[in-house]
Every structure is written in C-alpha cells, then in structure tokens.
Design an enzyme around this catalytic site. Sequence first.
Site, PDB file in Angstrom:
ATOM      1  N   ASP A  77       0.825  -1.205   0.000  1.00 28.37           N
ATOM      2  CA  ASP A  77       0.000   0.000   0.000  1.00 28.37           C
ATOM      3  C   ASP A  77       0.867   1.266   0.000  1.00 28.37           C
ATOM      4  O   ASP A  77       0.512   2.284  -0.606  1.00 28.37           O
ATOM      5  CB  ASP A  77      -0.879   0.049   1.253  1.00 28.37           C
ATOM      6  CG  ASP A  77      -1.671  -1.206   1.508  1.00 28.37           C
ATOM      7  OD1 ASP A  77      -1.326  -2.262   0.943  1.00 28.37           O
ATOM      8  OD2 ASP A  77      -2.628  -1.158   2.290  1.00 28.37           O
ATOM      9  N   GLU A  99      -7.810 -10.683  -3.781  1.00 33.42           N
ATOM     10  CA  GLU A  99      -7.549 -11.791  -2.880  1.00 33.42           C
ATOM     11  C   GLU A  99      -8.701 -12.783  -2.817  1.00 33.42           C
ATOM     12  O   GLU A  99      -8.634 -13.767  -2.077  1.00 33.42           O
ATOM     13  CB  GLU A  99      -7.222 -11.252  -1.483  1.00 33.42           C
ATOM     14  CG  GLU A  99      -5.907 -10.483  -1.462  1.00 33.42           C
ATOM     15  CD  GLU A  99      -5.643  -9.763  -0.154  1.00 33.42           C
ATOM     16  OE1 GLU A  99      -4.497  -9.353   0.060  1.00 33.42           O
ATOM     17  OE2 GLU A  99      -6.598  -9.599   0.644  1.00 33.42           O
ATOM     18  N   GLN A 126     -11.047  -6.034  -5.231  1.00 31.05           N
ATOM     19  CA  GLN A 126     -10.529  -4.698  -5.537  1.00 31.05           C
ATOM     20  C   GLN A 126      -9.964  -4.712  -6.953  1.00 31.05           C
ATOM     21  O   GLN A 126      -9.887  -5.759  -7.587  1.00 31.05           O
ATOM     22  CB  GLN A 126      -9.434  -4.314  -4.549  1.00 31.05           C
ATOM     23  CG  GLN A 126      -8.164  -5.145  -4.692  1.00 31.05           C
ATOM     24  CD  GLN A 126      -7.181  -4.924  -3.554  1.00 31.05           C
ATOM     25  OE1 GLN A 126      -7.376  -5.429  -2.466  1.00 31.05           O
ATOM     26  NE2 GLN A 126      -6.123  -4.183  -3.824  1.00 31.05           N
TER      27      GLN A 126
END
Length: 768
Positions: free
Chosen positions: A360, A490, A603
């Site tokens: 991130d 994921e 995502q």
Amino acid sequence: MNLDYIIPNNWSIIEEGFNPELVKSSESIFSLGNGAMGQRANFEETYTGATFQGSYIAGVYYPDKTRVGWWKNGYPEYFAKVLNAPNWIGINVNINGTAFDLNTCKKVENFRRELNMKEGWLSRSFKATLPNDVEIAVKVKRFLSLDLDEVGAIKFQITPLNTHANIAFEPYLDSGITNEDSNWDDKFWDTLNVSHDNHQAFIQCKTMKTHFHVCAFMESEVFINDKKLLIEAKNTADATKTTFSYAHAVKQNETYTICKFGGYTVDRNHAKEDLVKAAKATLKKAKDIGFETLLDMQKQAWANIWEMADITIDGDVKAQQGIRFNIYQLNQTYLGTDARLNIGPKGFTGEKYGGSTYWDTEAYCIPFYMATKDQSVARNLLAYRYNHLQKAIENAEKLGFSNGAALYPMVTMNGEECHNEWEITFEEIHRNGAIAFAIYNYHRFTGDYSYIPQKGLEVLIGIARFWHQRASYSTQKNQYVILGVTGPNEYENNVNNNFYTNYIAKWCINYAVENIEKVEAEFASDFTRIMNKTKLSKAEISQWQEVANNMYFPYSEEHQVYLQQDGFLDKHLVTVANLDKSQRPINQKWSWDRILRSPYIKQADTLQGFYFFEDHFTTEELKRHFDYYEPFTVHESSLSPCVHSIQAAKLGQMDQAYTFYLRTSRLDLDDYNHEVHEGLHITSMAGTWMSIVEGFGGMRVRNNQLCFEPRIPSQWEAYSFKVNFRHQVLKVMVTQKETRFEVDGEQDLKILVNNREVHIIPHQLIAV
C-alpha cells in the site's frame, strides 16, 4: 447497526449523544497520533463497558509465534504484532467515594465528542449523574504534540452541579496491559522498574524477544477554578502500575481540573540507560511551556500542514469532511521525519493485520507524500525498502530463489516476512512490482534521478532476478507463464497467469534493463560499484529479456479484454447487481471456498494494471475493461473505490466517480465494511487524495510536465488542491465554469490543460 452517526462538519468529526454500542467505533474514528506514537480514543477514566484499549509506539513490535494448523516449509516464524503500549492516559476519578464510570452512570446528557482536525485535538463534554446522585459537568481535551513528539497532554475538568463533592483525580501509568490481537496470549511486555519522583512517575519496560526498551512517564498538576493547588499527592504502586491521588473538597459549581503530561521515551531514540533522564527532560519542557501554550503550538503546527495538504470542496459538507479526515489521519500516522518508519495499514488506530509496511505504501501513499510534502519524505520511503534489500534477498532464498533474487515481504516491520497466510504471503508476489513502480513514479514526479544510481538500481536488479526465476517456460504456449499466484484480488488464490502480475513482471524487467543502460552511460562509477556488488552479467540480462519479451497474457477474443487469470471465464459470471444484497459483504457471509469459486473481485486487479500503466493502453481499451470488470467488483477492500473513482472520472462517468469517491472518503466515517471498531484504513486514505487530484483533477506527469484534465462532480460548486511539483507549489481551483491555476515562488511553470499548453506566471491567477 447503522453507524452513520458522525455529524457533518467541514473541519471536525463530531459525535452527539452517548451510545455504549458505538464506543469501540468511536475509539477508532477519534484516534490521535503524531507520527511517533498514537492512541485510540479511549476514555481517560474508568470505563467498564465494551472497549478496545490501545496505545501504540511507532516502530515497536513483538514477533508473535506463527500459529497455523499445518506447518509448511517457508512459513515465517512469527507474525509481527503492533503492540498495545503501557497506558499513560489513565485518570481514574472518584467522587464522594464512587468511581466515575460512564457505563454505570444513571444518566448521561449533552454528550459531545469532537476531533478538531484543523487544530489537532480531541475533546469530550457532557453532564452525568453518578449512582450516588452527584451531578457533574465534565470537559476533557487532549492532544499528542507535533512539536514535542514524545509528549501528550490532557486537561480534565469536573464541576459538581448539585452538591459539594470530594473529588479525587488518580492519574496512573500501567504496563500490565494486553493486546486485543494475539495468537497465543503471550506476555508482550516485561516491566523492569516502577518509580516516582515528586509529581513525576516512570515505568521502565521492554518488549519480550525484540527487547525494545521504553519508559512511560507522566506528571500532573491540579487547579481549582484555574488556580493552581499545591496538593501533596499520595502514590501507590505495584509491579506494573503507579498511581497518584489528588483529592480535594470541591464546592458546588467550582471546577476542579487536572493537567496531565505523559508519553514515552524509547531506545530507538535514546540510550536505554538514559530513558528516565530523557523523560524528565521532556516533562520539564512540556511543563515549562504549559498546556495552553503547547496547544497553541499544536494549532500552528497543524496550520502549517494544512497550508500544503488541504483540499477544499464547496457545496458538499460530507465530501469535505471525508477528504479532510483522510488527510488528517495520514499526517497523524506518518510525517516523513524518520526514515526507519513506514505507514501501517491501521496506523495508530488498531492492531489488525500486524506489521507496519505493505505494498500500500508504494502503490497508494507515495503519491500523496510526494505532492503534499517535500520530495525528501517520499525518498525516505524508498530508502526504507533499499535498507531492507538484503532481507528481501533472504526472504527469496527461503523459498528457493538464488543469485540475489529479492522478494519483498507482504508484511514487515524490519524487512523480514511476518505474514503467514500462504496464499497471500507467497503468492501475492505482485507487491515486488509496486516497489519497482514507486521508484519509477518518484523519478517521474520529482525529476530526481539520483536515487536510482545511488540505491534504486540495486533494488530493481533484485526484483528483476526474482521475476526471471519465478516465470516458467510453457512448451504448450511457447511463452513464459507465472503459475500459482494471488493477484490484488484476494478472492482468487493460487491462480495461473494473473494478468496484472504477468504485466508488472514484464514491466519490471524492462524498467530494470532501461536503467542499467542509463546508469552505465551516465553514472560510470555507480555502474561499476553496482556490477561488482551484484555480479550482474550481460548474459544474465539477456535471459531476463527473453522472459519479458515472451510473457504470456490471457486474453478473451470474445470480450476483447485481458482475462484476470486463465480460468476467469470458467466461473459462473453473475454480476454484483444480480447478487442478493443480504449476501453482502460476502467476506462476512460466505465460506472462503464459495468466495474463491465466485467471479467476485475484492478490488482493482486487471484494472490496477490499467491504473499504473494508463499510457500503455487507449481510453477505449480502458473503457472496455472497466465496463467488463467493475460489475463483478464488490469493493470489499479499502483500496478498491479510489482506483475505480479515478478511472470512472477519466472515462467521464462522473456519477460513478462521485459514488466511489464518497465511498473511499467516508469508508470509516460511515463504516461501509462494518469493521471500523477494529481500526481505521490508513493507507487507503491516500487513495482518497488520489481520487480527487488524479481522478477529478486529472493530474498526470508526462514528459516531465504536469498535465491536467479537470472535471467536477455535479454535486460540487468548486474544489481546490495544491501539489508540490519539483519545488514549485501549484494551486488548482476547479469550478463548474472554469479551472484556475496559481504558482508560488519566482519561476514560471508550463503545464498542459486538456492537451493545451498553459503558461503560469508566479502569483497570477490563470483561468482556463
């Protein structure tokens, strides 16, 4: 439970009314930090209701032994725990022999909690009726100093309303604390010494295993109607706790006040034998300055941050509150002053995830820090990874890689891998690509190439070596494939040929080769040093290029899109719009087996590649891929809405872009994912900044030039932001009618606006 309870306000986070069911959520949302330490918004006084106690010190952690059902070779030995540190904020209050506890009060009225983001402080005020029928008015204010970053300050005021009252303030330090998040319920802290000197108290302790030495300290003063009282405090202590008692007979409507300074000195910054001495010096400084002056300094320090970092939005208070909350929390977590630190996904607000560093930082946080602070802050974040290069090589060696191949950890505190979900830790290898991309992004934005010959090229070589070894040659496809991976999504594990992973692997190799050639041509001494150190040969480089030039990417001719992975079309392709809402969020309603077989995307995955490498694809290709993948995306990662907002804005799909913006900016304030009680999503908050600057503002850097394609949601009247581009501060103001630019300093700046060059003269507003 609906957690949409935060009062809309431009500069403050406000809660009105006391609801015990919201305490844990508010403890997260109202958290404080100053880059060096932080704490959840726990009450200072006793609270017997449901609470998640948490105070945290930057860089201090514990290696909790890995707990898995079946050990596999290559597992990390420990999972790094963000540690709940000794509690210094505690002030128990006893009124006419009854403990003050909001959970046991007969009545709590006019409860108001405010996190003032403009000035950097937290307050509570309320009236309460105790079980013994004493009515009191309470005001509490606290902050963690940015100027003296080892110190926090609390001002706690009580006024008895219906009677005289004997009130005892009992400030304490407590090292007998536990972690909310623990694998084995191990003891994390060893208390070495508990002491006091006059009105000061100290607890010296160290972490088990990692042996971080910490001194928690405090000093208090009491006042009646703002007049200082000279009360001889009684001290009681045991093996892990020390408490003073300041008792006073308070008349009806008089105000009894305690001012408490506390915090930590740590052996990361002082010799461990000098921690008490350093604590005394820090307390003297804080006490000499005084609460009110230190608070004034706090307000000025935050004013300096906001001068560069603020984003204004006119006409939409919830949107304004959301972006400022995100910017505020990012600055509470990391200020860029210590290259040993990084940005944890929960910051100082909780313990979930463990570790302090994820991908991130490189993918989402570096753009924010590059543009809102001096470029040295972003360079420190890059240097952090360079300093961990040898550990990344060791991490790869544990998995069977050789020759200096580097695999950066999924989660780390000190460069070692400390995350133990196999399908994430050892298959989500795309994080290597984000680290290389951050080096590229830094050079692209700042124009500072010096980092690459000095440090970055060694990182790029280690990463390229990893991708070369991780790819396999498929005789069936006559191309190189990458098997058994987890992409950013994921909700798919152990898949083959994740498009994003394969694409970034190819790019990393090409980028490494490009920079090897540039350093050889322009930085001869650095080139010689690096080649001697890495023992890199032309023959090895040509082997890398063979992999990059023949990388396989799954593609659907039917849909005209790159496939997220080889088997994506084998799934039952039902879009999110046709998913029963009662089944959401699926990560809390479905089994992991069902999620893995579903088409649902956590995502941006393929779209993450289109975000990073936007210039490699046409707008038509972006639209085709966005329209295909977004309908399958459940956005159950905090990192998801921001990328989709940016891409929707680029495509002119402004209603979608605005919806995604609100989701990313108010993810925690409105608790979209029903988990805010565990802590905030700090790293994704940088994505909120990106969604405005890169999404609505359309900011890009191309050919060493800032470019903008400004757009504005219909819900807004105007918005503005600043960017520090190559030591020039540019202010951008977008309205429904025009965009205005202004540059500070003495140099002109040429930018592109909607592909047309605009020449900006310092201190002159230019409207486009």
